[in-house]
Design a protein around this motif. Structure first.
Motif, PDB file in Angstrom:
ATOM      1  N   GLU A  49      44.040  42.623  43.453  1.00 23.09           N
ATOM      2  CA  GLU A  49      43.567  43.092  42.149  1.00 23.09           C
ATOM      3  C   GLU A  49      43.329  41.896  41.242  1.00 23.09           C
ATOM      4  N   VAL A  50      42.215  41.930  40.535  1.00 24.00           N
ATOM      5  CA  VAL A  50      41.923  40.924  39.514  1.00 24.00           C
ATOM      6  C   VAL A  50      42.618  41.366  38.232  1.00 24.00           C
ATOM      7  N   THR A  51      43.527  40.557  37.725  1.00 22.59           N
ATOM      8  CA  THR A  51      44.329  40.954  36.565  1.00 22.59           C
ATOM      9  C   THR A  51      43.877  40.303  35.270  1.00 22.59           C
ATOM     10  N   LYS A  52      43.060  39.238  35.357  1.00 19.85           N
ATOM     11  CA  LYS A  52      42.625  38.565  34.130  1.00 19.85           C
ATOM     12  C   LYS A  52      41.295  37.883  34.362  1.00 19.85           C
ATOM     13  N   LEU A  53      40.366  38.093  33.426  1.00 20.48           N
ATOM     14  CA  LEU A  53      39.097  37.381  33.401  1.00 20.48           C
ATOM     15  C   LEU A  53      38.812  37.016  31.951  1.00 20.48           C
ATOM     16  N   GLU A  54      39.236  35.850  31.557  1.00 23.72           N
ATOM     17  CA  GLU A  54      39.070  35.422  30.174  1.00 23.72           C
ATOM     18  C   GLU A  54      37.588  35.297  29.829  1.00 23.72           C
ATOM     19  N   GLY A  55      37.212  35.957  28.727  1.00 20.49           N
ATOM     20  CA  GLY A  55      35.814  35.918  28.302  1.00 20.49           C
ATOM     21  C   GLY A  55      34.972  37.018  28.926  1.00 20.49           C
ATOM     22  N   PHE A  56      35.597  37.862  29.779  1.00 17.60           N
ATOM     23  CA  PHE A  56      34.848  38.944  30.431  1.00 17.60           C
ATOM     24  C   PHE A  56      35.564  40.279  30.244  1.00 17.60           C
ATOM     25  N   ALA A  57      36.318  40.449  29.173  1.00 12.28           N
ATOM     26  CA  ALA A  57      37.072  41.682  28.953  1.00 12.28           C
ATOM     27  C   ALA A  57      36.143  42.888  28.964  1.00 12.28           C
ATOM     28  N   GLY A  58      36.444  43.851  29.824  1.00 11.17           N
ATOM     29  CA  GLY A  58      35.630  45.058  29.944  1.00 11.17           C
ATOM     30  C   GLY A  58      34.351  44.858  30.711  1.00 11.17           C
ATOM     31  N   SER A  59      34.079  43.638  31.138  1.00  3.98           N
ATOM     32  CA  SER A  59      32.852  43.346  31.862  1.00  3.98           C
ATOM     33  C   SER A  59      33.211  42.779  33.228  1.00  3.98           C
ATOM     34  N   TYR A  60      32.283  42.080  33.850  1.00  3.23           N
ATOM     35  CA  TYR A  60      32.506  41.576  35.200  1.00  3.23           C
ATOM     36  C   TYR A  60      31.684  40.319  35.401  1.00  3.23           C
ATOM     37  N   ILE A  61      31.986  39.605  36.486  1.00  5.05           N
ATOM     38  CA  ILE A  61      31.167  38.482  36.901  1.00  5.05           C
ATOM     39  C   ILE A  61      30.742  38.732  38.345  1.00  5.05           C
ATOM     40  N   THR A  62      29.594  38.225  38.702  1.00  5.62           N
ATOM     41  CA  THR A  62      29.100  38.393  40.067  1.00  5.62           C
ATOM     42  C   THR A  62      29.578  37.230  40.924  1.00  5.62           C
ATOM     43  N   ILE A  63      29.876  37.532  42.189  1.00 12.20           N
ATOM     44  CA  ILE A  63      30.297  36.526  43.153  1.00 12.20           C
ATOM     45  C   ILE A  63      29.398  36.644  44.378  1.00 12.20           C
ATOM     46  N   ALA A  64      29.502  35.696  45.259  1.00 10.84           N
ATOM     47  CA  ALA A  64      28.617  35.658  46.419  1.00 10.84           C
ATOM     48  C   ALA A  64      28.914  36.801  47.380  1.00 10.84           C
ATOM     49  N   GLY A  65      27.855  37.265  48.072  1.00 11.87           N
ATOM     50  CA  GLY A  65      28.001  38.256  49.122  1.00 11.87           C
ATOM     51  C   GLY A  65      27.773  39.677  48.648  1.00 11.87           C
ATOM     52  N   ALA A  66      26.633  40.263  49.015  1.00 15.55           N
ATOM     53  CA  ALA A  66      26.327  41.655  48.668  1.00 15.55           C
ATOM     54  C   ALA A  66      25.116  42.098  49.459  1.00 15.55           C
TER      55      ALA A  66
END
Length: 396
Positions: free
Chosen positions: A285-302
């Motif tokens: 589980e991702v528990t913290k993403l500073e600067g992305f509260a309520g949002s998301y970031i894309t990572i490789a592979g899809a």
């Protein structure tokens, strides 16, 4: 037409100095001191052209031609020491520390240390277990704790400059080329001289057991891994002159277990059969993403039409893609042309009972719920001939 060439060179000079000391007849200590150096150089060269001559399809025959190249170098210097003590043929203690430094680290945090420790105890060597020999041949308990780091990417702690500016007319920025001369312009991603390596802290506990004259072997491991200081490019105000900055801005955890069972039902000189079953399960589980509260970031592979994302409160590798609105029972909602929510539809407004579009939705996760395998090894003619059959399973 285009041509690209990539070359990678890596050298790893290693030096290791082991030493042993026997304190008593029952206690043996082993000390290992070592050095690991990693020197990496990467070169990339590419050229392309368009509207080439039909009968001479080469880059030089194109009407418009373009070329580019890049080079990166990194140096990592690692030193370590490890002490292991074996006592009374049943207890094993290990302690170690690793020191990392290198060119990819920022000047504010140039050196990092990673400790680890483990203990293993052979309960089967105790006197009260000797009456069970032949039933319980080996029984060992083990526990380990340790830290490891992933260094920042090459040049990620620096503010970089490029040649030619930003030619994309839809992108943010301006070109550095003037009066036919090439100029330089800084990257839209700001480096961070204070960035630290990603830190992984893991504990593992397990049991190793052998039964019935070594015909049955059982291994079980449980682990918990906490990852902090995740390195991400975080959005910053455009007034800074950058779009994003490289920061330690995320946290996540992994936990799971693995069990393996080996059974040797037939063990003869001319023929032997060993059956092995392996089962593993991992959660994260991702528990913290500073600067992305309520949002998301894309990572490789899809897959095409989807995004692989990291989002707070979700598993790493969640898939995001187009979907339909659903009711409380999970069924797709269909709309009528007179429905005031008809604007949610992406189909022709004259089509009745079309599914209501819901924008981007979470479709699933890239990681399986569990993995497993079943393997059979058959040995013939006193080990001169072997046949193996393996079945792998990935579920969820």
């Amino acid at each position: 037409i285009g041509q690209d060439r990539y070359t990678n060179q890596e050298s790893n000079p290693d030096l290791m100095m082991p030493g042993k000391y026997r304190g008593t007849e029952d206690i043996l200590g082993t000390l290992v001191l070592g050095q690991q150096l990693t020197f990496t150089t990467r070169n990339a060269t590419g050229a392309s052209s368009s509207s080439t001559i039909p009968f001479f399809d080469q880059i030089g025959a194109g009407v418009t031609r373009d070329a580019g190249s890049s080079r990166s170098e990194s140096r990592i210097y690692s030193y370590y020491g490890q002490l292991t003590i074996n006592a009374w043929d049943r207890l094993s203690l290990t302690g170690a520390v690793r020191r990392d430094a290198g060119s990819t680290f920022g000047d504010e945090n140039p050196v990092h240390y990673y400790p680890k420790a483990s203990v293993a105890y052979r309960l089967s060597q105790e006197s009260f277990m000797q009456d069970f020999k032949g039933i319980v041949d080996e029984f060992k308990l083990r526990f380990a704790w340790g830290q490891a780091g992933r260094q920042p990417g090459t040049y990620s702690t620096n503010n970089l400059y490029g040649v030619g500016g930003l030619p994309d007319p839809w992108g943010r920025g301006t070109s550095a080329n003037r009066t036919g001369q090439s100029g330089i312009i800084h990257s839209l991603g700001a480096g961070n001289n204070a960035a630290k390596p990603e830190l992984s802290t893991e504990i593992e506990a397990g049991v190793d057991a052998v039964f019935w004259n070594r015909r049955v072997n059982l291994e079980f491991s449980y682990y918990r891994q906490d990852i902090t200081q995740l390195l991400l490019f975080v959005d910053v105000p455009r007034s800074t002159g950058f779009n994003s900055e490289y920061r330690n801005a995320g946290e996540m955890w992994n936990r799971g277990f693995e069990v393996k069972l080996d059974v040797n039902p037939i063990r003869l000189d001319e023929f032997s059969w060993v059956a092995s079953v392996n089962y593993a399960r991992n959660q994260n589980e991702v528990t913290k993403l500073e600067g992305f509260a309520g949002s998301y970031i894309t990572i490789a592979g899809a897959f095409a039409g989807t995004y692989n994302i990291a989002k707070e409160g979700r598993r790493l590798g969640t898939w995001l893609g187009s979907g339909y609105e659903k009711d409380a029972n999970g069924k797709i909602v269909y709309s009528d042309p007179a429905d005031p929510k008809r604007v949610d539809n992406f189909l022709n407004p004259n089509i009745k009972n079309a599914p209501r579009y819901n924008g981007a939705v979470e479709l699933g996760n890239a990681d399986p719920n569990w993995t497993g395998s079943f393997r059979n090894d058959f040995t013939f003619l006193n080990g001169d001939l072997m046949l193996s059959v393996l079945f792998d399973a990935v579920w969820g």
